[in-house]
Design an enzyme around this catalytic site. Structure first.
Site, PDB file in Angstrom:
ATOM      1  CE  LYS A  34       7.962  11.909  -4.779  1.00  0.00           C
ATOM      2  NZ  LYS A  34       7.393  13.274  -4.669  1.00  0.00           N
ATOM      3  NE  ARG A 132       4.305  18.434  -0.677  1.00  0.00           N
ATOM      4  CZ  ARG A 132       4.491  17.553  -1.666  1.00  0.00           C
ATOM      5  NH1 ARG A 132       3.645  16.562  -1.849  1.00  0.00           N
ATOM      6  NH2 ARG A 132       5.514  17.662  -2.480  1.00  0.00           N
ATOM      7  CG  HIS A 164       5.502  20.256  -5.770  1.00  0.00           C
ATOM      8  ND1 HIS A 164       5.913  19.705  -6.960  1.00  0.00           N
ATOM      9  CD2 HIS A 164       4.803  19.282  -5.132  1.00  0.00           C
ATOM     10  CE1 HIS A 164       5.479  18.442  -7.031  1.00  0.00           C
ATOM     11  NE2 HIS A 164       4.806  18.171  -5.937  1.00  0.00           N
ATOM     12  NE  ARG A 219      10.453  19.572  -8.082  1.00  0.00           N
ATOM     13  CZ  ARG A 219       9.891  20.773  -8.109  1.00  0.00           C
ATOM     14  NH1 ARG A 219      10.603  21.842  -8.415  1.00  0.00           N
ATOM     15  NH2 ARG A 219       8.608  20.918  -7.839  1.00  0.00           N
ATOM     16  CE1 TYR A 261      -8.452 -15.501   6.644  1.00  0.00           C
ATOM     17  CE2 TYR A 261      -7.340 -13.870   5.290  1.00  0.00           C
ATOM     18  CZ  TYR A 261      -7.289 -14.933   6.168  1.00  0.00           C
ATOM     19  OH  TYR A 261      -6.070 -15.416   6.571  1.00  0.00           O
ATOM     20  CB  CYS A 308      -5.241 -13.196   1.995  1.00  0.00           C
ATOM     21  SG  CYS A 308      -6.743 -14.122   1.600  1.00  0.00           S
ATOM     22  CG  ASP A 310       0.679 -13.827   3.220  1.00  0.00           C
ATOM     23  OD1 ASP A 310       1.510 -12.928   3.426  1.00  0.00           O
ATOM     24  OD2 ASP A 310      -0.026 -14.332   4.107  1.00  0.00           O
TER      25      ASP A 310
END
Ligand SMILES: *Cc1c(COP(=O)(O)O)cnc(C)c1O
Length: 371
Positions: A34, A132, A164, A219, A261, A308, A310
């Site tokens: 997943k 869950r 689970h 799993r 920044y 930042c 990027d």
């Protein structure tokens, strides 16, 4: 690599599959792929895992399952997150197994089975404590009754009963309680005439630390990628992902120079800054500002100032760092580079999140040891 890359070692995936099969020799292994294979790339990981002996694939959404089928993968697939209205008929038509937690969901699957022209292969999920997915122990008999009826009608085939675990690392008393609750739920199923071919409870931690969670199928997610579900124990696994970027620019700056920044970091003395073209848009957590460990020019260093979108900067002092040098964020650790565990500890998260963040990003993924 010209700018940045995530390298995924498929030989490590295959090694981890073999390791997991040794740990649970009596059970089939479901490779959990997943979230784009926890950031490693769903399809290449699925293929490598199947080649090494996994027999099942586990995903959350129908979309993920159908992408596996579109890639030509025919192995059994279980999808366990279907909200009302999810394309269940498409899943069933593609022979994707689905998980059911309620009579209403079973009804949806029965209708979808009529549409698909074949029975829905269903795994009934019992909530043994995680709170869950799954039916609570109180709701369980109603789900079993509905499943019995749907099965008799030929629209549904109950293949599995599953649950689970709450805790990574099996030695918690809750795990004992969950196993008892699971066995109790299986006994009730039997009374409703439901005898699943596959009972499954174990995640990676269960596979590696608790053989009494193994049943017929286990799993494994995080361990497949070579990362430990239990901090501080490695279980002979091999991390598959390496994230690196090339220094694109260096510059000499004076003492007291604020960096990035907000100027949250200042150089202590005249110093060389290296700019690395990776940021939170690529998966680097912004929480790693002035903290994230990076191996560059033979030394472990820390990000200087804010990460930042990027890019980030590293204060290299007087070390001879040049544009084009490779900065390794994390990898298996053999070359002295930080690991995903180091990153997790630095930013206060888990290794799962560190690698998964690098999925679906703009950073190209490169595969090593593809067979
Ligand atoms: C993600 C997931 C797993 C895999 O868990 P790991 O701890 O990564 O091994 C197994 N089962 C379910 C239901 C999951 O959601």
């Amino acid at each position: 690599m010209w700018q940045a890359e995530v390298r995924v070692d498929l030989a490590a995936i295959r090694h981890n599959v073999r390791r997991l099969r040794e740990a649970a020799p009596g059970a089939e292994l479901m490779a959990v792929v997943k979230a784009d294979g926890y950031g490693h790339g769903m399809v290449p990981v699925a293929r490598a895992a199947l080649a090494a002996g996994a027999t099942w694939l586990g995903v959350c959404t129908v979309d993920e399952a159908l992408r596996l089928r579109q890639a030509g993968i025919t192995a059994p697939v279980l999808a366990w997150l279907l909200a009302p209205g999810a394309p269940a008929a498409a899943a069933i038509a593609a022979e994707v197994h689905v998980s059911a937690a309620s009579a209403a969901q079973l009804e949806e699957f029965a209708a979808a089975a009529r549409e698909a022209g074949r029975p829905a292969q269903v795994h009934l999920k019992l909530d043994t404590g995680l709170a869950r997915g799954g039916a609570t122990p109180v709701e369980w008999p109603a789900l079993l009754e509905a499943a019995g009826k749907a099965q008799a009608g030929g629209e549904v085939e109950v293949v599995g009963v599953w649950s689970h675990l709450i805790h990574p690392g099996g030695l918690h008393p809750d795990t004992d309680h969950q196993i008892a609750e699971f066995r109790h739920g299986l006994a009730s199923a039997e009374r409703f005439g439901i005898r699943p071919r596959l009972r499954h409870l174990a995640n990676s931690a269960g596979v590696l630390t608790r053989s009494d969670t193994h049943f017929e199928l286990v799993r494994a997610g995080i361990a497949l990628y070579g990362l430990s579900p239990v901090a501080g124990e490695d279980f002979g696994l091999r991390p598959a992902m390496t994230a690196r970027g090339r220094v694109m620019l260096t510059k000499r700056v004076p003492a007291g120079q604020g960096v990035s920044y907000g100027h949250t970091y200042r150089t202590e003395r005249e110093s060389t800054l290296a700019v690395v073209p990776l940021g939170y848009g690529d998966g680097v957590p912004r929480a790693a500002s002035s903290a994230g460990p990076v191996q560059l020019a033979g030394r472990r260093r820390a990000i200087a100032g804010r990460v930042c979108m990027d890019q980030f900067m590293i204060d290299c002092g007087d070390d001879p760092v040049a544009a084009g040098d490779v900065a390794v964020l994390f990898g298996p650790g053999d070359g002295g580079e930080p690991t995903a565990d180091d990153w997790a500890e630095t930013v206060g998260t888990i290794n799962y999140e560190i690698v998964t963040r690098f999925g679906g990003s703009r950073v190209p993924r490169v595969y090593d040891h593809d067979e």
